[in-house]
Motif scaffolding. Sequence first.
Motif, mmCIF file in Angstrom:
data_model
loop_
_atom_site.group_PDB
_atom_site.id
_atom_site.type_symbol
_atom_site.label_atom_id
_atom_site.label_comp_id
_atom_site.label_asym_id
_atom_site.label_seq_id
_atom_site.Cartn_x
_atom_site.Cartn_y
_atom_site.Cartn_z
ATOM 1 N N LYS A 1 0.826 -1.217 0.000
ATOM 2 C CA LYS A 1 0.000 0.000 0.000
ATOM 3 C C LYS A 1 0.858 1.264 0.000
ATOM 4 O O LYS A 1 0.387 2.327 -0.361
ATOM 5 N N ALA A 2 2.121 1.149 0.421
ATOM 6 C CA ALA A 2 2.995 2.322 0.471
ATOM 7 C C ALA A 2 3.231 2.882 -0.925
ATOM 8 O O ALA A 2 3.249 4.097 -1.117
ATOM 9 N N PHE A 3 3.408 1.997 -1.903
ATOM 10 C CA PHE A 3 3.624 2.449 -3.275
ATOM 11 C C PHE A 3 2.397 3.195 -3.788
ATOM 12 O O PHE A 3 2.519 4.239 -4.438
ATOM 13 N N ALA A 4 1.211 2.686 -3.476
ATOM 14 C CA ALA A 4 -0.015 3.365 -3.901
ATOM 15 C C ALA A 4 -0.155 4.717 -3.208
ATOM 16 O O ALA A 4 -0.567 5.699 -3.833
ATOM 17 N N TYR A 5 0.179 4.782 -1.924
ATOM 18 C CA TYR A 5 0.085 6.038 -1.180
ATOM 19 C C TYR A 5 1.050 7.079 -1.737
ATOM 20 O O TYR A 5 0.680 8.238 -1.928
ATOM 21 N N VAL A 6 2.278 6.667 -2.010
ATOM 22 C CA VAL A 6 3.265 7.595 -2.579
ATOM 23 C C VAL A 6 2.814 8.049 -3.963
ATOM 24 O O VAL A 6 2.943 9.226 -4.314
ATOM 25 N N GLY A 7 2.260 7.150 -4.751
ATOM 26 C CA GLY A 7 1.752 7.515 -6.073
ATOM 27 C C GLY A 7 0.615 8.518 -6.002
ATOM 28 O O GLY A 7 0.558 9.465 -6.782
ATOM 29 N N ILE A 8 -0.288 8.301 -5.055
ATOM 30 C CA ILE A 8 -1.396 9.237 -4.879
ATOM 31 C C ILE A 8 -0.878 10.602 -4.445
ATOM 32 O O ILE A 8 -1.315 11.637 -4.964
ATOM 33 N N CYS A 9 0.067 10.618 -3.500
ATOM 34 C CA CYS A 9 0.630 11.897 -3.042
ATOM 35 C C CYS A 9 1.330 12.635 -4.174
ATOM 36 O O CYS A 9 1.163 13.846 -4.327
ATOM 37 N N MET A 10 2.112 11.911 -4.971
ATOM 38 C CA MET A 10 2.802 12.555 -6.089
ATOM 39 C C MET A 10 1.818 13.069 -7.126
ATOM 40 O O MET A 10 1.985 14.163 -7.671
ATOM 41 N N GLY A 11 0.772 12.296 -7.403
ATOM 42 C CA GLY A 11 -0.236 12.728 -8.361
ATOM 43 C C GLY A 11 -0.970 13.976 -7.898
ATOM 44 O O GLY A 11 -1.214 14.893 -8.686
ATOM 45 N N ILE A 12 -1.328 14.008 -6.625
ATOM 46 C CA ILE A 12 -2.009 15.189 -6.081
ATOM 47 C C ILE A 12 -1.090 16.402 -6.144
ATOM 48 O O ILE A 12 -1.502 17.489 -6.561
ATOM 49 N N PHE A 13 0.175 16.232 -5.744
ATOM 50 C CA PHE A 13 1.121 17.355 -5.748
ATOM 51 C C PHE A 13 1.337 17.879 -7.165
ATOM 52 O O PHE A 13 1.318 19.090 -7.393
ATOM 53 N N LEU A 14 1.532 16.978 -8.123
ATOM 54 C CA LEU A 14 1.742 17.406 -9.508
ATOM 55 C C LEU A 14 0.473 18.037 -10.093
ATOM 56 O O LEU A 14 0.555 18.989 -10.873
ATOM 57 N N LEU B 1 4.525 26.363 -3.821
ATOM 58 C CA LEU B 1 5.167 25.055 -3.942
ATOM 59 C C LEU B 1 5.759 24.545 -2.635
ATOM 60 O O LEU B 1 5.810 23.336 -2.407
ATOM 61 N N LEU B 2 6.203 25.431 -1.769
ATOM 62 C CA LEU B 2 6.869 24.989 -0.542
ATOM 63 C C LEU B 2 5.975 24.989 0.695
ATOM 64 O O LEU B 2 6.257 24.274 1.657
ATOM 65 N N ILE B 3 4.896 25.769 0.681
ATOM 66 C CA ILE B 3 4.050 25.860 1.880
ATOM 67 C C ILE B 3 2.646 25.327 1.610
ATOM 68 O O ILE B 3 2.168 24.439 2.314
ATOM 69 N N ILE B 4 1.983 25.851 0.599
ATOM 70 C CA ILE B 4 0.577 25.524 0.364
ATOM 71 C C ILE B 4 0.404 24.112 -0.203
ATOM 72 O O ILE B 4 -0.421 23.338 0.292
ATOM 73 N N ASN B 5 1.161 23.752 -1.229
ATOM 74 C CA ASN B 5 1.005 22.441 -1.856
ATOM 75 C C ASN B 5 1.226 21.270 -0.903
ATOM 76 O O ASN B 5 0.436 20.332 -0.916
ATOM 77 N N PRO B 6 2.274 21.257 -0.085
ATOM 78 C CA PRO B 6 2.427 20.109 0.827
ATOM 79 C C PRO B 6 1.269 19.976 1.816
ATOM 80 O O PRO B 6 0.832 18.861 2.118
ATOM 81 N N LEU B 7 0.753 21.097 2.294
ATOM 82 C CA LEU B 7 -0.375 21.034 3.223
ATOM 83 C C LEU B 7 -1.629 20.505 2.539
ATOM 84 O O LEU B 7 -2.344 19.655 3.090
ATOM 85 N N LEU B 8 -1.914 21.006 1.343
ATOM 86 C CA LEU B 8 -3.080 20.517 0.604
ATOM 87 C C LEU B 8 -2.912 19.060 0.188
ATOM 88 O O LEU B 8 -3.877 18.287 0.205
ATOM 89 N N THR B 9 -1.710 18.670 -0.182
ATOM 90 C CA THR B 9 -1.449 17.281 -0.552
ATOM 91 C C THR B 9 -1.715 16.362 0.628
ATOM 92 O O THR B 9 -2.340 15.315 0.477
ATOM 93 N N ARG B 10 -1.263 16.739 1.805
ATOM 94 C CA ARG B 10 -1.498 15.929 3.002
ATOM 95 C C ARG B 10 -2.987 15.798 3.294
ATOM 96 O O ARG B 10 -3.491 14.718 3.584
ATOM 97 N N LYS B 11 -3.716 16.911 3.222
ATOM 98 C CA LYS B 11 -5.159 16.888 3.487
ATOM 99 C C LYS B 11 -5.901 16.018 2.466
ATOM 100 O O LYS B 11 -6.766 15.233 2.829
ATOM 101 N N LEU B 12 -5.565 16.188 1.174
ATOM 102 C CA LEU B 12 -6.256 15.425 0.138
ATOM 103 C C LEU B 12 -5.873 13.946 0.160
ATOM 104 O O LEU B 12 -6.708 13.084 -0.107
ATOM 105 N N ALA B 13 -4.632 13.624 0.477
ATOM 106 C CA ALA B 13 -4.198 12.224 0.538
ATOM 107 C C ALA B 13 -4.853 11.511 1.710
ATOM 108 O O ALA B 13 -5.100 10.304 1.638
ATOM 109 N N ASP B 14 -5.145 12.236 2.776
ATOM 110 C CA ASP B 14 -5.806 11.626 3.924
ATOM 111 C C ASP B 14 -7.260 11.275 3.631
ATOM 112 O O ASP B 14 -7.865 10.503 4.376
ATOM 113 N N LEU B 15 -7.830 11.817 2.575
ATOM 114 C CA LEU B 15 -9.191 11.465 2.200
ATOM 115 C C LEU B 15 -9.283 10.046 1.645
ATOM 116 O O LEU B 15 -10.338 9.424 1.698
#
Length: 76
Positions: free
Chosen positions: A4-17, A49-63
Amino acid sequence: MGKKAFAYVGICMGIFLGLTAVEFFVFDPLLDFISQGFWGHFIMYMILLLIINPLLTRKLADLFKFEEKNEEGELL
């Protein structure tokens, strides 16, 4: 997490990009109205890129739901 770690990392990268693509294609024309210079764009993109995106990525990945097991093997 294992497989599941690979899927989680993929989702996080997709959301960030995805967020980054939206910023470059949507916010760039809007930012041109405010600032025509290099430094205005640079500062805004660094904040995004350094402040807003990581926070939004974390929130969206937790969904997304990923099963987690505790030490006894029970699902949390």
